[in-house]
Design an enzyme around this catalytic site. Structure first.
Site, short mmCIF file in Angstrom:
data_model
loop_
_atom_site.label_atom_id
_atom_site.label_comp_id
_atom_site.label_asym_id
_atom_site.label_seq_id
_atom_site.Cartn_x
_atom_site.Cartn_y
_atom_site.Cartn_z
N HIS A 127 0.71 -1.18 0.03
CA HIS A 127 -0.01 -0.15 -0.07
C HIS A 127 0.90 1.08 0.05
O HIS A 127 0.36 2.26 0.21
CB HIS A 127 -1.13 -0.06 1.34
CG HIS A 127 -1.72 -1.24 1.50
ND1 HIS A 127 -2.62 -1.67 0.51
CD2 HIS A 127 -2.01 -2.08 2.42
CE1 HIS A 127 -3.28 -2.90 0.74
NE2 HIS A 127 -2.69 -3.01 2.12
N HIS A 152 -6.51 -4.81 -1.78
CA HIS A 152 -6.12 -6.14 -1.60
C HIS A 152 -6.20 -6.88 -2.93
O HIS A 152 -6.22 -7.98 -2.75
CB HIS A 152 -6.45 -6.68 -0.32
CG HIS A 152 -6.18 -6.08 0.93
ND1 HIS A 152 -7.04 -5.26 1.60
CD2 HIS A 152 -4.97 -6.22 1.53
CE1 HIS A 152 -6.37 -4.59 2.49
NE2 HIS A 152 -5.08 -5.17 2.60
#
Lengths: 331, 331
Positions: free
Chosen positions: A56, A217
């Protein structure tokens, strides 16, 4: 998609090392490389700690520094950091005023942060703020409800500024919990993500398809749709997030268009333009803007739109100086 | 690759409008939207103006602001701005101390900036600095030699800081010319770029191929090679740029890893790590680092490595405060 990498096993560690080398004036590794922490702590300030899976970037390591986080723990790709890492960050960062843990609402993260709190609570005062801004994932009714995505940045920035002013632990928690209730995000993807370990994309889309309602994700969203013009895509995102939140006349807001990793700045600005027009037409006053690649899902082509309704006090906190690798505002 | 866009014809204008909306505290459109300029000029300061084709965002518009450029002109995608645009920027930005035009070394840019100078020279004192840091394109022997790529940011930052200190026009030109001779960049691509007008990629690569020596206009590089591990790719880039420049013992340098549009931050940091190790092994002291997506080629997956050898004075100028949309350093 191809990647700049050596081996899947070393990718996260090498990237982290590059980050710390590049930003050595702001951050250092904590003991045993269990966290990335500020080079200099401020004694007496509440320590803000966050963390989550790798993949991320620049979140959360890019938000460590004056005005935002004190330390961030990084797990394997899309995998929570271990309780041991989190305890280590608490031990280093707590200078006596206690720790606030900012946790993204995923089962794995919640579990590991809670275990860390159990392990450290006899020596440290600890509170938590759970972020849950992702509108789409709340609708499935599964698990713990809404997950945290790009809105996490807004929570970390505003609590970070409040902590820098010397506010006590309980007050910071109160600010964070209140704020989280007024942030909504929704994402769209033009591609899946390539997981380094398996060298495969998590889902594939045809050239005329997009995936609406994606998280960070690599999982599919809530519906696969025909690829539309940017204005129509952004309108749908903006309608969904603004319909989900109670908006008073003359509401002030921060509007944040976030790139998911593989989308260039020019497209993000084009999307921002459409989002800004939408909100102003709804009489939502966009007082502050953020456009950039801050909360990614590896190399996903896509973006998210975040609307954060802010009080005047929160806007002042947003404007407070911050000096991190990824976010920088001067006094 | 898919894009967030409405029509190819309106893409640049919409993206620019989004940029100006998002950063209204720093920039405004110039008259007739011919340039993006600082909201507030500093009377008596030499005006710094740059510009070029769209498709390289955030360059140059993201570098407009205190400590860097006064105005930037944006053409169509990969197309020089018109002389008329550049004259308009000169008229607005020159507050009496003259204008320095920072030009990337492409035939179209040189031609249009020269025409603008002819049109404006009777009313304004104008000097130019031509940037030419791209190592690979110099080797073909075609055209005007080396083109300008990511090193342009370094030139604009350092001259920008010198201008902010009040240095006169001729001295700024001297600083820029000297500095340009000590900057080298080389790029590598994992994909071609998708030109919006034709919805096709400029070149295609197999999943096990990369293109070495690419510029920022989607053209193929000097050789197509088998995709290697990141360390080997970065070693080749670093060897090539460092071999081309005279390096004294204890040379100080800025090392800059730039994303070309479709490469996520985590991969750029991994590449930075390898580049930093390479340079330090060669006893090149990396005094400053920059990692991020600053000079793009639309949505190209790829990166470039820039080595800029800096004097102590230039390092001090690099460290001077800057407050632009894309680059921000506090005092």
């Amino acid at each position: 998609m191809k990647k700049f990498m050596n081996t899947a096993a070393t990718m996260v560690a090498e990237s982290l090392e590059g980050f710390v080398r590049a930003h050595g004036e702001i951050v250092v590794f904590g003991a045993g490389r269990k966290c990335v922490r500020r080079r200099h702590f401020t004694p007496g300030k509440v320590a803000l700690i966050s963390g989550g899976g790798a993949g991320h970037e620049p979140m959360h390591i890019g938000f460590v520094g004056k005005g935002m986080l004190d330390a961030a723990c990084v797990g394997h790709i899309f995998t929570s950091p271990t309780p041991d890492q989190i305890v280590s960050a608490i031990e280093e960062a707590d200078t006596g005023a206690g720790c606030l843990l900012i946790i993204k609402n995923y089962d794995g993260d919640i579990m590991n942060f809670e275990m860390a709190i159990e392990m450290a609570a006899h020596r440290h005062r600890i509170e938590t703020v759970i972020v849950s801004d992702d509108i789409e994932t709340g609708r499935t009714g599964e698990g713990r409800g809404r997950r945290a995505v790009a809105g996490t940045l807004v929570v970390e920035k505003i609590i970070g500024a409040a902590a820098e002013r010397g506010l006590p632990l309980e007050e910071l928690k109160r600010i964070g919990d209140r704020l989280n209730g007024r942030i909504r995000t929704m994402g769209v993807a033009l591609s899946g993500v390539t997981i380094p370990q398996i060298q495969r994309t998590t889902f594939s889309l045809n050239t005329d398809e997009m995936e609406m309602g994606v998280g960070i994700h690599g999982e599919p969203g809530h519906s696969r749709q025909r690829l539309l013009a940017a204005d129509a895509i952004i309108r749908h995102l903006c309608e969904t997030i603004s319909a989900d939140i109670s908006i008073q006349p003359d509401t002030k807001a921060l509007l944040f268009v976030n790139g998911l990793g593989g989308t260039p700045p020019a497209e993000l600005y084009l999307a921002y333009n459409a989002a800004h027009r939408f909100m102003e037409e709804r009489l939502i006053h966009i007082e502050r803007a953020l456009v950039g690649t801050y909360v990614t899902s590896l190399d996903m082509q896509g973006l998210s739109v975040t609307l954060a309704l802010l009080t005047d006090d929160e806007i002042a906190l947003w404007d407070s100086p911050v000096a991190t690798a990824a976010l920088h505002l001067s006094p």
